[in-house]
Design a protein around this motif. Structure first.
Motif, mmCIF file in Angstrom:
data_model
loop_
_atom_site.group_PDB
_atom_site.id
_atom_site.type_symbol
_atom_site.label_atom_id
_atom_site.label_comp_id
_atom_site.label_asym_id
_atom_site.label_seq_id
_atom_site.Cartn_x
_atom_site.Cartn_y
_atom_site.Cartn_z
ATOM 1 N N ALA A 109 70.889 17.892 1.204
ATOM 2 C CA ALA A 109 71.944 16.946 0.804
ATOM 3 C C ALA A 109 72.961 16.860 2.019
ATOM 4 C CB ALA A 109 72.334 17.290 -0.581
ATOM 5 N N ILE A 110 73.453 15.742 2.255
ATOM 6 C CA ILE A 110 74.586 15.511 2.911
ATOM 7 C C ILE A 110 75.588 14.703 2.268
ATOM 8 C CG2 ILE A 110 75.174 14.272 5.226
ATOM 9 C CD1 ILE A 110 72.895 15.189 6.747
ATOM 10 N N ASP A 111 77.051 15.295 2.455
ATOM 11 C CA ASP A 111 77.990 14.309 1.782
ATOM 12 C C ASP A 111 79.256 14.725 2.370
ATOM 13 O OD1 ASP A 111 79.009 12.747 0.041
ATOM 14 O OD2 ASP A 111 79.242 14.052 -1.759
ATOM 15 N N ASN A 152 84.673 7.350 8.754
ATOM 16 C CA ASN A 152 83.943 8.171 10.120
ATOM 17 C C ASN A 152 82.693 8.848 9.947
ATOM 18 O OD1 ASN A 152 85.890 6.838 12.000
ATOM 19 N ND2 ASN A 152 87.055 8.493 12.057
ATOM 20 N N GLU A 153 82.338 9.107 8.578
ATOM 21 C CA GLU A 153 81.196 9.795 8.206
ATOM 22 C C GLU A 153 79.978 8.910 9.145
ATOM 23 O OE1 GLU A 153 79.925 10.127 4.045
ATOM 24 O OE2 GLU A 153 81.848 10.849 3.467
ATOM 25 N N ASP A 174 74.157 9.705 0.549
ATOM 26 C CA ASP A 174 74.943 8.651 -0.464
ATOM 27 C C ASP A 174 75.097 7.260 0.425
ATOM 28 O OD1 ASP A 174 77.287 8.800 1.349
ATOM 29 O OD2 ASP A 174 78.256 9.667 -0.185
ATOM 30 N N ALA A 175 75.507 5.963 -0.033
ATOM 31 C CA ALA A 175 75.460 4.889 0.700
ATOM 32 C C ALA A 175 76.201 4.995 1.843
ATOM 33 C CB ALA A 175 76.021 3.981 -0.482
ATOM 34 N N MET A 176 77.121 5.348 2.227
ATOM 35 C CA MET A 176 77.749 5.597 3.366
ATOM 36 C C MET A 176 76.770 5.826 4.388
ATOM 37 S SD MET A 176 81.101 4.970 4.926
ATOM 38 C CE MET A 176 82.008 5.257 3.866
ATOM 39 N N ALA A 196 70.843 6.308 -0.443
ATOM 40 C CA ALA A 196 71.334 5.402 -1.702
ATOM 41 C C ALA A 196 71.574 4.026 -0.892
ATOM 42 C CB ALA A 196 72.527 6.090 -2.106
ATOM 43 N N LEU A 197 71.342 3.032 -1.735
ATOM 44 C CA LEU A 197 71.494 1.658 -1.212
ATOM 45 C C LEU A 197 72.452 0.826 -2.097
ATOM 46 C CD1 LEU A 197 70.583 -0.914 0.777
ATOM 47 C CD2 LEU A 197 68.812 -1.178 -0.869
#
Length: 377
Positions: A109-111, A152-153, A174-176, A196-197
């Motif tokens: 998971a990336i956040d 900047n993600e 996530d959406a970013m 995530a859209l």
């Protein structure tokens, strides 16, 4: 006499490059890193706390560290970690994970998370924003990249992916991070994605919503649409999640630009609390086939990285941390994330993370148990 077992636990950190000129070194970098990590596990939230921890536990620390000149001052810890290269520290920690043979698992998971206390008004520096990769099954932070803004993600995530072995994994973002280039990089690295859209892709999001509306409104739902329902109950809240998965249609706008796009997912979340009902609908793009139960599990597991961020703020007071000089916010953040991983991986001590951390502050036996159990997993 030195404890050979604890020396072996930390041996990887001996390869870390010291940023100081040799003639100015009074304390070994290896000793500084190990004392800081042990102190962080045992409840230290500042460099001054780490100095206090070191002085109180000096006899125990000298069973596996030389510490010829005793415990460094908090200013020394601050100066050294401010100059320490964060990328080299991350690489060293990743090598440590490899050396101890920890099973990372198949879900990453990336956040992102903002370190709110790291802003420096005088230097006109924004709070540091860290993008982290979390192995949800092993409960480990695998790496992190720093940026100076949440926006900047999008550029940080590809750099983070380059640090990871993606072969056979599924990456959730996530959406970013729902970007064509990121999807392509994950697939090229041998992994799958669940992204995530949201409204940052309005045309595609509207088209995906229309696909599910059409399928659900049909007299006979299409056989290729799969459904999975989970229900969670607590004393104050009931939550029902309905997961729907459909094969992605080649007619979707930009379909060919999303590498290996295979499945669309819709999640309907229905919550009842104190007699009040609320609903939320989310959409996802995935390169995995229409296996709705496994997709549901991955989407739910992604919450773990947000839970880890909550632990960092509540138990490790990360948001309140005023460590902010040069690389200090990044290096201290990596120590905190490693401490969370070490504490979380232990199953021998029956307590939550806060409880284990408090016990480690009271007893070197507990601290030693946490370290040795992590190393032998």
């Amino acid at each position: 006499m030195m404890s050979d077992r604890l020396v072996a636990v930390f041996s990887t950190f001996e390869t870390l490059t010291d940023p100081r000129v040799r003639r100015s070194r009074r304390h070994e970098l290896f000793d500084l890193v190990v004392v800081a990590l042990c102190g962080t596990i045992a409840g230290s939230d500042t460099w001054a706390d780490i100095e206090r921890f070191g002085k109180e536990r000096l006899d125990w620390l000298r069973t596996f560290l030389t510490l010829r000149h005793g415990i460094p001052s908090h200013d020394t810890f601050g100066r050294v970690f401010a100059r320490l290269d964060p990328a080299k520290l991350v690489a060293c920690i990743q090598q440590w994970l490899d050396d101890v043979g920890l099973e990372i698992g198949k879900h990453i998971a990336i956040d992102g998370k903002t370190l709110r206390g790291s802003f420096d008004k005088a230097a006109q520096k924004n709070p540091l924003h860290l993008v982290s990769a979390w192995a949800s099954e092993a409960r480990l932070t695998l790496g992190q990249i720093a940026t100076d803004a949440k926006s900047n993600e999008i550029t940080a995530i590809p750099l983070l992916l380059e640090l990871l072995d993606l072969q056979g994994t599924t990456v959730t973002i996530d959406a970013m991070g729902c970007q064509k280039e990121i999807a392509e990089k994950i697939v090229d690295g041998g992994g799958d994605y669940v992204l995530a859209l949201k409204d940052n892709h309005p045309t595609l999001c509207e088209a995906v919503s229309a696909e599910f509306t059409k399928a659900l409104d049909a007299e006979s739902p299409p056989t290729e649409m799969k459904r999975h329902v989970t229900v969670q109950k607590s004393r104050s809240r009931n939550e029902r999640r309905e997961y729907y998965a459909l094969p992605a249609s080649p007619k979707l706008p930009g379909f060919d630009l999303w590498k290996s796009l295979c499945t669309l997912v819709m999640v309907v979340r229905l919550t009842e609390k104190d007699g009040v009902q609320t609903g939320q609908v989310s959409y996802f793009l995935s390169s995995r086939k229409t296996q709705v139960k496994s997709l549901a599990r991955l989407i739910r597991q992604h919450w773990q990285i947000e839970s880890m961020h909550w632990v960092l703020d509540v138990t490790f007071t990360e948001d309140a941390s005023r460590i902010r000089k040069q690389h200090s916010p990044q290096t201290s953040a990596m120590l905190r994330r490693l401490a969370v991983s070490i504490i979380s991986s232990d199953t021998s001590i029956k307590d939550n993370i806060r409880g284990k951390r408090y016990r480690a502050s009271l007893s070197t036996n507990v601290l030693e148990t946490l370290l040795l159990n992590f190393a032998k997993n």
